[in-house]
Design a protein around this motif. Structure first.
Motif, PDB file in Angstrom:
ATOM      1  N   TYR A  34      53.601  33.720  78.858  1.00  0.00           N
ATOM      2  CA  TYR A  34      55.008  34.105  78.964  1.00  0.00           C
ATOM      3  C   TYR A  34      55.177  35.580  78.646  1.00  0.00           C
ATOM      4  CZ  TYR A  34      54.935  33.880  73.858  1.00  0.00           C
ATOM      5  OH  TYR A  34      54.637  34.090  72.540  1.00  0.00           O
ATOM      6  N   SER A  35      56.352  36.080  78.963  1.00  0.00           N
ATOM      7  CA  SER A  35      56.707  37.460  78.649  1.00  0.00           C
ATOM      8  C   SER A  35      57.908  37.453  77.717  1.00  0.00           C
ATOM      9  CB  SER A  35      57.044  38.225  79.940  1.00  0.00           C
ATOM     10  OG  SER A  35      57.781  39.392  79.653  1.00  0.00           O
ATOM     11  N   MET A  36      57.737  38.067  76.554  1.00  0.00           N
ATOM     12  CA  MET A  36      58.859  38.137  75.611  1.00  0.00           C
ATOM     13  C   MET A  36      60.031  38.887  76.238  1.00  0.00           C
ATOM     14  SD  MET A  36      59.045  36.858  72.509  1.00  0.00           S
ATOM     15  CE  MET A  36      60.736  36.302  72.631  1.00  0.00           C
ATOM     16  N   GLU A  37      59.699  39.892  77.015  1.00  0.00           N
ATOM     17  CA  GLU A  37      60.747  40.679  77.688  1.00  0.00           C
ATOM     18  C   GLU A  37      61.540  39.808  78.654  1.00  0.00           C
ATOM     19  OE1 GLU A  37      61.159  44.585  80.650  1.00  0.00           O
ATOM     20  OE2 GLU A  37      59.209  44.047  79.786  1.00  0.00           O
ATOM     21  N   LYS A  38      60.818  38.930  79.391  1.00  0.00           N
ATOM     22  CA  LYS A  38      61.503  38.052  80.354  1.00  0.00           C
ATOM     23  C   LYS A  38      62.365  37.008  79.632  1.00  0.00           C
ATOM     24  CE  LYS A  38      59.709  39.461  84.354  1.00  0.00           C
ATOM     25  NZ  LYS A  38      58.629  38.675  84.966  1.00  0.00           N
ATOM     26  N   ILE A  39      61.874  36.504  78.516  1.00  0.00           N
ATOM     27  CA  ILE A  39      62.676  35.550  77.749  1.00  0.00           C
ATOM     28  C   ILE A  39      63.976  36.197  77.296  1.00  0.00           C
ATOM     29  CG2 ILE A  39      62.819  34.216  75.609  1.00  0.00           C
ATOM     30  CD1 ILE A  39      59.808  33.745  75.831  1.00  0.00           C
ATOM     31  N   CYS A  40      63.865  37.368  76.717  1.00  0.00           N
ATOM     32  CA  CYS A  40      65.057  38.065  76.219  1.00  0.00           C
ATOM     33  C   CYS A  40      66.003  38.418  77.366  1.00  0.00           C
ATOM     34  CB  CYS A  40      64.643  39.319  75.456  1.00  0.00           C
ATOM     35  SG  CYS A  40      63.790  38.965  73.897  1.00  0.00           S
ATOM     36  N   LYS A  41      65.432  38.771  78.514  1.00  0.00           N
ATOM     37  CA  LYS A  41      66.260  39.083  79.673  1.00  0.00           C
ATOM     38  C   LYS A  41      67.022  37.847  80.141  1.00  0.00           C
ATOM     39  CE  LYS A  41      66.033  40.819  84.423  1.00  0.00           C
ATOM     40  NZ  LYS A  41      65.139  41.253  85.533  1.00  0.00           N
ATOM     41  N   THR A  42      66.336  36.701  80.162  1.00  0.00           N
ATOM     42  CA  THR A  42      66.979  35.441  80.563  1.00  0.00           C
ATOM     43  C   THR A  42      68.152  35.103  79.660  1.00  0.00           C
ATOM     44  OG1 THR A  42      64.907  34.560  81.463  1.00  0.00           O
ATOM     45  CG2 THR A  42      66.615  32.960  80.860  1.00  0.00           C
ATOM     46  N   THR A  57      50.146  23.129  86.210  1.00  0.00           N
ATOM     47  CA  THR A  57      51.052  24.275  86.372  1.00  0.00           C
ATOM     48  C   THR A  57      51.648  24.352  87.776  1.00  0.00           C
ATOM     49  OG1 THR A  57      49.150  25.701  86.877  1.00  0.00           O
ATOM     50  CG2 THR A  57      49.897  25.600  84.585  1.00  0.00           C
ATOM     51  N   ASP A  58      51.039  23.647  88.730  1.00  0.00           N
ATOM     52  CA  ASP A  58      51.605  23.583  90.080  1.00  0.00           C
ATOM     53  C   ASP A  58      52.158  22.197  90.369  1.00  0.00           C
ATOM     54  OD1 ASP A  58      49.220  22.232  90.151  1.00  0.00           O
ATOM     55  OD2 ASP A  58      48.543  23.082  92.063  1.00  0.00           O
ATOM     56  N   ILE A  99      54.239  32.227  85.928  1.00  0.00           N
ATOM     57  CA  ILE A  99      53.421  31.413  86.815  1.00  0.00           C
ATOM     58  C   ILE A  99      52.466  32.280  87.628  1.00  0.00           C
ATOM     59  CG2 ILE A  99      53.453  29.868  88.801  1.00  0.00           C
ATOM     60  CD1 ILE A  99      54.302  28.492  86.319  1.00  0.00           C
ATOM     61  N   ASP A 100      52.904  33.445  88.026  1.00  0.00           N
ATOM     62  CA  ASP A 100      52.049  34.339  88.815  1.00  0.00           C
ATOM     63  C   ASP A 100      50.774  34.695  88.078  1.00  0.00           C
ATOM     64  OD1 ASP A 100      53.888  34.276  90.814  1.00  0.00           O
ATOM     65  OD2 ASP A 100      54.813  36.193  90.314  1.00  0.00           O
ATOM     66  N   ARG A 101      50.869  34.814  86.763  1.00  0.00           N
ATOM     67  CA  ARG A 101      49.691  35.139  85.962  1.00  0.00           C
ATOM     68  C   ARG A 101      48.718  33.978  85.916  1.00  0.00           C
ATOM     69  NH1 ARG A 101      52.552  37.462  80.692  1.00  0.00           N
ATOM     70  NH2 ARG A 101      50.514  36.992  79.742  1.00  0.00           N
TER      71      ARG A 101
END
Length: 367
Positions: A210-218, A342-343, A360-362
């Motif tokens: 996961y990305s902490m930045e993406k979580i906070c953005k969400t 994951t898929d 998911i891309d990662r």
């Protein structure tokens, strides 16, 4: 050998909803084969005790237990007989005592209800002592690959969903982010199912980075759209963004998962300014009365386990596959680990609902 007439049953590993449903079904089905069922107390510890700690189970003793949480037989998740911890700190091989206990009871076969660790130990004992073994899968983690469902999983999910429902009300009332940390060991099955059923806006599992930045953005985007609350479900084995497992050591010296939700909560509140609260559900997921599905599954597994013994089909585990009860070799069952796909359909469902489930891309790139 002559047809089995005396069979033992024990529960091993962590408790969960549905164990008593298995025991009840075993006793009731055994009547059809004129088999006596002996309930062994506290897993292999009961077979090591002298006299052996077991009792004959009849219909009266199992009447009404279908709806009980836990296990009337008792259970342990420590004390491997091949390396049993002694008071002086030494480890002693007491496997022969377990085998002798089986023989003292005059058993023709043994039913063990447990997860992969328990089944591996009991199978090793069976191989050493030439014991007749049949297994029933039990784990709230639902990570045994040979079966689509294990006893206890559905109950744990139900408890987590109820907790998330309750947290949602207080999240709305106080304009907060609520993070629920759930069990699951190294797999995210509980988190995914509970997160979807409970309407979580972020679901984190160990199988997906996961990305902490993406979580906070969400979470910030929800706030900016005028939505005053958000909920998250995180599996206990999720690591920090830098890849570190969050664990603690208990009084017995065991290293256990716990604390990732607090780590995430601190990061979110610092980065977004949104008030964040954390709840770690822990053993509440184990202690509930069994769900309807776990009662049905436990009953079906218990009946089928006795049928396998009557057929003298030993060294097998009952399993649920494609809406049928099947028998698979125990070694095959415990060698197949089942992580969240994951898929798979549940991850696709969560993404389709707009839930953030990680990068998911990662995962695709790594594979």
């Amino acid at each position: 050998m002559s047809k089995p007439k005396r069979v033992g049953i024990l529960t091993s590993g962590g408790d969960c909803g549905g164990l008593n449903a298995v025991t009840r079904a075993v006793v009731r089905r055994a009547r059809d084969y004129d088999i006596e069922i002996y309930g062994i107390k506290d897993s292999t510890q009961g077979l090591m005790n002298r006299p052996v700690d077991a009792e004959l189970l009849d219909i009266k003793k199992v009447s009404g237990i279908l709806r009980y949480g836990g296990t009337i037989l008792g259970t342990i998740n420590k004390g491997n007989p091949f390396a049993f911890p002694m008071p002086d700190g030494s480890l002693v091989d007491r496997s022969d005592e377990v085998i002798e206990g089986y023989k003292q009871l005059g058993l023709d076969a043994l039913i063990v209800v447990g997860g992969d660790g328990s089944l591996a130990i009991l199978r090793k004992l069976a191989q050493k002592g030439n014991l007749n073994l049949v297994a029933v899968p039990k784990t709230i983690d639902n990570d045994l690959g040979a079966t689509e469902y294990s006893v206890g999983f559905n109950t744990a999910v139900d408890v987590a969903v109820e907790a998330l429902d309750r947290l949602t009300y207080t999240a709305i009332s106080h304009s907060r982010v609520m993070i629920l940390e759930v069990m699951g060991r190294d797999a995210g099955h509980i988190a995914v199912s509970a997160g979807i059923a409970g309407g979580a806006h972020v679901i984190l599992i160990p199988e997906i980075p996961y990305s902490m930045e993406k979580i906070c953005k969400t979470l910030s985007e929800r706030r900016d759209r005028g939505i005053n609350f958000s909920t998250m479900v995180v599996a206990e084995a999720v690591k920090t963004e830098t890849g570190e497992a969050v664990k603690y050591t208990n009084s017995l010296g065991q290293s256990l998962y716990g604390g990732i939700a607090q780590y995430l909560g601190d990061q979110i509140s610092t980065s977004t300014g949104i008030e964040t609260r954390v709840t770690t559900l822990g053993h509440v997921q184990r202690g509930s009365k069994p769900s309807a599905l776990d009662r049905v599954l436990g009953a079906a597994f218990g009946v089928s386990a006795v049928d396998l013994i009557a057929q003298e089909k030993f060294d097998h585990m009952v399993a649920w596959q494609n809406r049928h009860i099947v028998a698979v070799p125990i070694m095959e069952a415990i060698s197949q680990y089942r992580a969240v796909e994951t898929d798979g359909g549940l991850i696709k469902t969560a993404i389709g609902l707009g839930t953030y489930v990680g990068e998911i891309d990662r995962v695709t790139a790594a594979s």
